[in-house]
Scaffold this active site. Sequence first.
Site, PDB file in Angstrom:
ATOM      1  CE  LYS A 119      -1.040  84.911  51.673  1.00 23.72           C
ATOM      2  NZ  LYS A 119      -2.117  84.285  51.284  1.00 23.72           N
ATOM      3  CE  LYS A 131      -2.759  78.019  48.828  1.00 24.61           C
ATOM      4  NZ  LYS A 131      -3.382  78.664  50.101  1.00 24.61           N
ATOM      5  N   GLY A 170      -7.031  74.501  54.592  1.00 25.41           N
ATOM      6  CA  GLY A 170      -8.175  74.633  53.428  1.00 25.41           C
ATOM      7  C   GLY A 170      -7.797  75.733  52.699  1.00 25.41           C
ATOM      8  CG  ASP A 171      -6.865  78.126  48.875  1.00 20.94           C
ATOM      9  OD1 ASP A 171      -6.347  79.110  49.371  1.00 20.94           O
ATOM     10  OD2 ASP A 171      -7.101  78.186  47.384  1.00 20.94           O
ATOM     11  CB  SER A 382      -3.652  78.248  59.945  1.00 17.54           C
ATOM     12  OG  SER A 382      -4.790  78.404  59.128  1.00 17.54           O
TER      13      SER A 382
END
Length: 451
Positions: A119, A131, A170-171, A382
């Site tokens: 991605k 992650k 963030g997520d 981001s």
Amino acid sequence: MAFQFTDSYLQGVYETLCRKNAQEPEFLQAAGEVLESLQPVVAQRPELVKSGVIDRIVEPERSLMFRISWVDDQGKVQVNRGYRVQFSTAIGPSKGGLRFHPSVNLSIIKFLGFEQIFKNSLTGLPMGGGKGGADFDPKGKSNNEVMRFCQSFMTELQRHIGPDTDVPAGDIGVGAREIGYLFGQYKRIRNEFNGVLTGKGLSYGGSLARTEATGYGLCYFADEMLKAAGKSFQGQSVVISGSGNVAIYANQKATELGGRVIAMSDSNGYIVDENGIDYKIMQEIKEVKRARISTYLEYVPTAKYVEGCRGIWSVPCGIALPCATQNELDLDGAKALVEHGCFAVAEGANMPSTPEAVAYFQAHKLLFAPAKASNAGGVATSGLEMSQNSMRLSWTFEEVDEKLHGIMRNIYHNAANAAAEYGMEGNLVAGANIAGFLKVADAMIWQGVSY
């Protein structure tokens, strides 16, 4: 899950992964999908096998798991488990969100980090894949409890991250509040003010349009896919699962592009409003009141609420945007969408469609946009925030939005062109995997096998 391998080398890589990671189904699903897509690439580029690029890329450069101890408002010590997986730094520092949710485990973090490699590569920005997160649930916690948890989490994480090493964001479960607490603790411990986190508040280095970016980017990508097929959002009914940032701002942009969003959901159930769901009402319910989606009926009594979120795919629509969580759209949901006239699906969440659902969409010739391409708008913005931090300046909302729109257009065309080049025209799943992979693979070959 069964993947079809005609290449013995890739089949061997996948079988080895299965032996080593037998308890990690989400990661194996993500890895299998990518490896399956790469078969025509390996056939044309044997140096990829010789250099061991694929054997290396499926293994994280670094996997961290740590204890997080904090004290709740009753004075009781609580213990959670934290993770950070730095999967690849071939084209830039690791970049990827932090997820705070009870479902978080190593498999989920590895699947998300692996997807993030490709991605981030697709955005064209210099970002590697990573992650992280914790099995902590911010729901029902006071601000002070969330703050104490975030401070404890960052006390450990800070030694492993940095603006040129690994940049979290963030997520799910990590919004502006959590990012603020995490950044404050990092600054306190390191005595540094830098771009170590993205998704920051505007007053301390955040970027305009970051909140809207994933939802906007999803619709920009979907719009480009629709245009290439001679279609558009104009006059189409749209179903969006979820009601977080991605879903809310996908609603806004889909509506601006001429669509009518008739259904949205949360983990309890879904609402249907044939007149079109007002994203501003959803903002107030979810971002201000932090209430359940059934509260929508207090604003629009003519709407319908249904318990259970999976039934949302039975709502007839032309375009579906799954924006909730991984594997939410299964084969039954795919069949219901096709049966009721859906012609396009674009993923806003990370891997929201099961492999069986994706295969069904492709077999029935639906336009299908995979998450690693269509939901890249968040990480793209981001990356733009990182650029602004490095230059010590801020762009306007319009400047960021214009750059985001251009990035998403390029991602679509790069994925479509890669699919066509390797004999899979129209298959954006394969195209996105191939286009994202090749940039990283070439960088790994240049940097040598010791890397």
